[in-house]
Design a protein around this motif. Structure first.
Motif, PDB file in Angstrom:
ATOM      1  N   GLY A  11      38.021 -18.977  93.022  1.00  0.00           N
ATOM      2  CA  GLY A  11      37.876 -18.778  91.591  1.00  0.00           C
ATOM      3  C   GLY A  11      39.049 -19.290  90.786  1.00  0.00           C
ATOM      4  O   GLY A  11      38.938 -19.475  89.564  1.00  0.00           O
ATOM      5  N   ALA A  12      40.174 -19.539  91.435  1.00  0.00           N
ATOM      6  CA  ALA A  12      41.334 -20.077  90.727  1.00  0.00           C
ATOM      7  C   ALA A  12      41.067 -21.458  90.156  1.00  0.00           C
ATOM      8  O   ALA A  12      41.749 -21.899  89.222  1.00  0.00           O
ATOM      9  CB  ALA A  12      42.542 -20.127  91.673  1.00  0.00           C
ATOM     10  N   VAL A  13      40.066 -22.153  90.693  1.00  0.00           N
ATOM     11  CA  VAL A  13      39.723 -23.475  90.175  1.00  0.00           C
ATOM     12  C   VAL A  13      39.292 -23.368  88.709  1.00  0.00           C
ATOM     13  O   VAL A  13      39.646 -24.211  87.878  1.00  0.00           O
ATOM     14  CB  VAL A  13      38.620 -24.113  91.033  1.00  0.00           C
ATOM     15  CG1 VAL A  13      38.167 -25.434  90.443  1.00  0.00           C
ATOM     16  CG2 VAL A  13      39.116 -24.309  92.470  1.00  0.00           C
ATOM     17  N   ALA A  14      38.535 -22.345  88.372  1.00  0.00           N
ATOM     18  CA  ALA A  14      38.117 -22.148  86.983  1.00  0.00           C
ATOM     19  C   ALA A  14      39.319 -21.871  86.085  1.00  0.00           C
ATOM     20  O   ALA A  14      39.376 -22.335  84.934  1.00  0.00           O
ATOM     21  CB  ALA A  14      37.117 -20.994  86.891  1.00  0.00           C
ATOM     22  N   ILE A  15      40.285 -21.128  86.596  1.00  0.00           N
ATOM     23  CA  ILE A  15      41.469 -20.815  85.790  1.00  0.00           C
ATOM     24  C   ILE A  15      42.323 -22.053  85.588  1.00  0.00           C
ATOM     25  O   ILE A  15      42.880 -22.270  84.503  1.00  0.00           O
ATOM     26  CB  ILE A  15      42.280 -19.688  86.455  1.00  0.00           C
ATOM     27  CG1 ILE A  15      41.403 -18.462  86.716  1.00  0.00           C
ATOM     28  CG2 ILE A  15      43.474 -19.320  85.579  1.00  0.00           C
ATOM     29  CD1 ILE A  15      40.678 -17.930  85.500  1.00  0.00           C
ATOM     30  N   GLU A  16      42.425 -22.899  86.601  1.00  0.00           N
ATOM     31  CA  GLU A  16      43.184 -24.135  86.421  1.00  0.00           C
ATOM     32  C   GLU A  16      42.534 -25.013  85.352  1.00  0.00           C
ATOM     33  O   GLU A  16      43.220 -25.590  84.498  1.00  0.00           O
ATOM     34  CB  GLU A  16      43.294 -24.904  87.738  1.00  0.00           C
ATOM     35  CG  GLU A  16      44.151 -26.155  87.590  1.00  0.00           C
ATOM     36  CD  GLU A  16      44.445 -26.846  88.903  1.00  0.00           C
ATOM     37  OE1 GLU A  16      45.345 -27.705  88.906  1.00  0.00           O
ATOM     38  OE2 GLU A  16      43.788 -26.551  89.919  1.00  0.00           O
ATOM     39  N   ALA A  17      41.210 -25.118  85.377  1.00  0.00           N
ATOM     40  CA  ALA A  17      40.514 -25.881  84.345  1.00  0.00           C
ATOM     41  C   ALA A  17      40.780 -25.289  82.956  1.00  0.00           C
ATOM     42  O   ALA A  17      40.970 -26.022  81.976  1.00  0.00           O
ATOM     43  CB  ALA A  17      39.026 -25.915  84.637  1.00  0.00           C
ATOM     44  N   TYR A  26      51.753 -25.565  83.699  1.00  0.00           N
ATOM     45  CA  TYR A  26      51.552 -24.583  84.769  1.00  0.00           C
ATOM     46  C   TYR A  26      51.885 -25.226  86.109  1.00  0.00           C
ATOM     47  O   TYR A  26      51.918 -26.459  86.245  1.00  0.00           O
ATOM     48  CB  TYR A  26      50.108 -24.078  84.779  1.00  0.00           C
ATOM     49  CG  TYR A  26      49.095 -25.116  85.202  1.00  0.00           C
ATOM     50  CD1 TYR A  26      48.710 -25.261  86.530  1.00  0.00           C
ATOM     51  CD2 TYR A  26      48.527 -25.985  84.264  1.00  0.00           C
ATOM     52  CE1 TYR A  26      47.801 -26.227  86.919  1.00  0.00           C
ATOM     53  CE2 TYR A  26      47.616 -26.955  84.643  1.00  0.00           C
ATOM     54  CZ  TYR A  26      47.251 -27.071  85.968  1.00  0.00           C
ATOM     55  OH  TYR A  26      46.359 -28.035  86.363  1.00  0.00           O
ATOM     56  N   GLU A  27      52.140 -24.375  87.079  1.00  0.00           N
ATOM     57  CA  GLU A  27      52.271 -24.834  88.464  1.00  0.00           C
ATOM     58  C   GLU A  27      51.260 -24.099  89.323  1.00  0.00           C
ATOM     59  O   GLU A  27      50.959 -22.930  89.089  1.00  0.00           O
ATOM     60  CB  GLU A  27      53.685 -24.603  89.001  1.00  0.00           C
ATOM     61  CG  GLU A  27      54.104 -23.144  89.098  1.00  0.00           C
ATOM     62  CD  GLU A  27      55.436 -22.965  89.810  1.00  0.00           C
ATOM     63  OE1 GLU A  27      55.766 -23.799  90.681  1.00  0.00           O
ATOM     64  OE2 GLU A  27      56.133 -21.970  89.497  1.00  0.00           O
ATOM     65  N   TRP A  28      50.712 -24.804  90.282  1.00  0.00           N
ATOM     66  CA  TRP A  28      49.754 -24.241  91.237  1.00  0.00           C
ATOM     67  C   TRP A  28      50.524 -23.851  92.491  1.00  0.00           C
ATOM     68  O   TRP A  28      51.240 -24.665  93.072  1.00  0.00           O
ATOM     69  CB  TRP A  28      48.687 -25.285  91.564  1.00  0.00           C
ATOM     70  CG  TRP A  28      47.740 -24.926  92.675  1.00  0.00           C
ATOM     71  CD1 TRP A  28      47.977 -25.023  94.018  1.00  0.00           C
ATOM     72  CD2 TRP A  28      46.402 -24.430  92.546  1.00  0.00           C
ATOM     73  NE1 TRP A  28      46.871 -24.632  94.726  1.00  0.00           N
ATOM     74  CE2 TRP A  28      45.893 -24.264  93.855  1.00  0.00           C
ATOM     75  CE3 TRP A  28      45.582 -24.142  91.456  1.00  0.00           C
ATOM     76  CZ2 TRP A  28      44.598 -23.798  94.107  1.00  0.00           C
ATOM     77  CZ3 TRP A  28      44.301 -23.677  91.697  1.00  0.00           C
ATOM     78  CH2 TRP A  28      43.820 -23.502  92.998  1.00  0.00           C
ATOM     79  N   VAL A  29      50.383 -22.605  92.912  1.00  0.00           N
ATOM     80  CA  VAL A  29      50.999 -22.133  94.148  1.00  0.00           C
ATOM     81  C   VAL A  29      49.881 -21.812  95.131  1.00  0.00           C
ATOM     82  O   VAL A  29      49.059 -20.925  94.879  1.00  0.00           O
ATOM     83  CB  VAL A  29      51.881 -20.890  93.900  1.00  0.00           C
ATOM     84  CG1 VAL A  29      52.420 -20.351  95.219  1.00  0.00           C
ATOM     85  CG2 VAL A  29      53.021 -21.223  92.951  1.00  0.00           C
ATOM     86  N   ALA A  30      49.826 -22.547  96.224  1.00  0.00           N
ATOM     87  CA  ALA A  30      48.800 -22.315  97.240  1.00  0.00           C
ATOM     88  C   ALA A  30      49.051 -20.970  97.916  1.00  0.00           C
ATOM     89  O   ALA A  30      50.107 -20.746  98.509  1.00  0.00           O
ATOM     90  CB  ALA A  30      48.809 -23.440  98.270  1.00  0.00           C
ATOM     91  N   ALA A  31      48.075 -20.076  97.790  1.00  0.00           N
ATOM     92  CA  ALA A  31      48.228 -18.728  98.338  1.00  0.00           C
ATOM     93  C   ALA A  31      46.862 -18.076  98.426  1.00  0.00           C
ATOM     94  O   ALA A  31      45.968 -18.365  97.639  1.00  0.00           O
ATOM     95  CB  ALA A  31      49.142 -17.886  97.450  1.00  0.00           C
ATOM     96  N   LEU A 203      38.215 -30.371  90.227  1.00  0.00           N
ATOM     97  CA  LEU A 203      37.326 -30.316  91.388  1.00  0.00           C
ATOM     98  C   LEU A 203      37.750 -31.314  92.462  1.00  0.00           C
ATOM     99  O   LEU A 203      37.685 -31.024  93.659  1.00  0.00           O
ATOM    100  CB  LEU A 203      35.889 -30.586  90.953  1.00  0.00           C
ATOM    101  CG  LEU A 203      35.245 -29.498  90.083  1.00  0.00           C
ATOM    102  CD1 LEU A 203      33.883 -29.964  89.583  1.00  0.00           C
ATOM    103  CD2 LEU A 203      35.103 -28.185  90.854  1.00  0.00           C
ATOM    104  N   ALA A 204      38.191 -32.501  92.038  1.00  0.00           N
ATOM    105  CA  ALA A 204      38.621 -33.504  93.002  1.00  0.00           C
ATOM    106  C   ALA A 204      39.838 -33.030  93.787  1.00  0.00           C
ATOM    107  O   ALA A 204      39.977 -33.326  94.975  1.00  0.00           O
ATOM    108  CB  ALA A 204      38.928 -34.821  92.287  1.00  0.00           C
ATOM    109  N   ARG A 205      40.716 -32.274  93.138  1.00  0.00           N
ATOM    110  CA  ARG A 205      41.923 -31.780  93.797  1.00  0.00           C
ATOM    111  C   ARG A 205      41.650 -30.555  94.657  1.00  0.00           C
ATOM    112  O   ARG A 205      42.229 -30.408  95.741  1.00  0.00           O
ATOM    113  CB  ARG A 205      43.000 -31.407  92.768  1.00  0.00           C
ATOM    114  CG  ARG A 205      43.646 -32.565  92.080  1.00  0.00           C
ATOM    115  CD  ARG A 205      44.919 -32.111  91.351  1.00  0.00           C
ATOM    116  NE  ARG A 205      44.674 -31.084  90.363  1.00  0.00           N
ATOM    117  CZ  ARG A 205      44.316 -31.324  89.090  1.00  0.00           C
ATOM    118  NH1 ARG A 205      44.113 -32.569  88.693  1.00  0.00           N
ATOM    119  NH2 ARG A 205      44.145 -30.344  88.236  1.00  0.00           N
ATOM    120  N   ARG A 206      40.798 -29.657  94.155  1.00  0.00           N
ATOM    121  CA  ARG A 206      40.718 -28.322  94.757  1.00  0.00           C
ATOM    122  C   ARG A 206      39.451 -28.061  95.561  1.00  0.00           C
ATOM    123  O   ARG A 206      39.440 -27.137  96.372  1.00  0.00           O
ATOM    124  CB  ARG A 206      40.791 -27.252  93.654  1.00  0.00           C
ATOM    125  CG  ARG A 206      41.981 -27.377  92.722  1.00  0.00           C
ATOM    126  CD  ARG A 206      43.308 -27.338  93.434  1.00  0.00           C
ATOM    127  NE  ARG A 206      44.399 -27.461  92.482  1.00  0.00           N
ATOM    128  CZ  ARG A 206      45.651 -27.766  92.809  1.00  0.00           C
ATOM    129  NH1 ARG A 206      45.971 -27.974  94.078  1.00  0.00           N
ATOM    130  NH2 ARG A 206      46.585 -27.866  91.869  1.00  0.00           N
TER     131      ARG A 206
END
Length: 208
Positions: A11-17, A26-31, A203-206
């Motif tokens: 669901g974090a994909v929606a928040i990144e968008a 922002y920075e994305w932290v894989a977790a 979407l291409a990234r995540r």
């Protein structure tokens, strides 16, 4: 700067968008709870439930729950389009976000982790529980399509919070395949959201 804790296909994909739509840094932290690593260790310190998405604001506030994050961002950045400036339309958008959180996200938790609800059950029983939850999930999405996609609060060509969240969450547990048969117009609108500039790059990234 915002810090977004997330995992691919979550669901974090929606928040990144949404963050991109807000035009903020922002920075994305894989977790995630199912991965080990420094990002997950950091997430556990921020959110003991180790949920993704979790968003850390520039002011140091911790935001969790996808619907709540999208509402918060929409209110803070009114120019983002995440929430309408029109009160009645905004109320329906918030209603639809809470619908996804309470009726769809909750079913997915049972599908993915049936043993959390029946820890002593055998595999056959767990499979039955997961399948029942999947059928319920699909029915809930059909109801969502009937309730929310014909009003002003649903704008596939200019997606707000509800559209972004639906476009991600309907990718799980065979939902889109189900909608293709029972609500094809709803599916077409989801595919239109996928093509909006807010989503293809994310979407291409995540979604790998």
């Amino acid at each position: 700067m915002y810090t977004l804790f997330g995992a691919n296909r979550s669901g974090a994909v929606a928040i990144e968008a949404a963050l991109q739509q807000c035009e903020v840094h922002y920075e994305w932290v894989a977790a995630s709870s199912w991965e080990q690593g420094p990002g997950t260790d950091w997430l556990k310190r921020v959110n003991p439930l180790c949920q993704v998405p979790t968003l850390l604001t520039p002011e140091g506030e911790v935001l969790t729950e996808s619907a709540a994050i999208l509402i918060g961002l929409g209110l803070k950045y009114p120019g983002s389009g995440l929430l309408s400036a029109h009160g009645p339309t905004r109320a329906q958008q918030i209603r639809s976000l809470i619908f996804i959180a309470s009726n769809c996200y909750s079913a997915i938790g049972v599908i993915d982790y049936p043993q959390r609800w029946l820890p002593a059950a055998d595999e056959a029983t767990l499979a039955l529980l997961a399948e029942g939850a999947r059928q319920r999930l699909h029915q809930q999405w059909a109801v969502f399509g009937d309730l929310f996609t014909s009003g002003d609060g649903w704008q596939p060509k200019a997606p707000g919070g509800p559209e972004l969240l639906a476009a991600v969450v309907t990718r799980w547990s065979g939902t889109r395949e189900y909608l293709a048969n029972v609500r094809p117009a709803f599916l077409e609108s989801l595919e239109a959201i996928d093509r909006h500039p807010s989503l293809p790059g994310v979407l291409a990234r995540r979604w790998v």
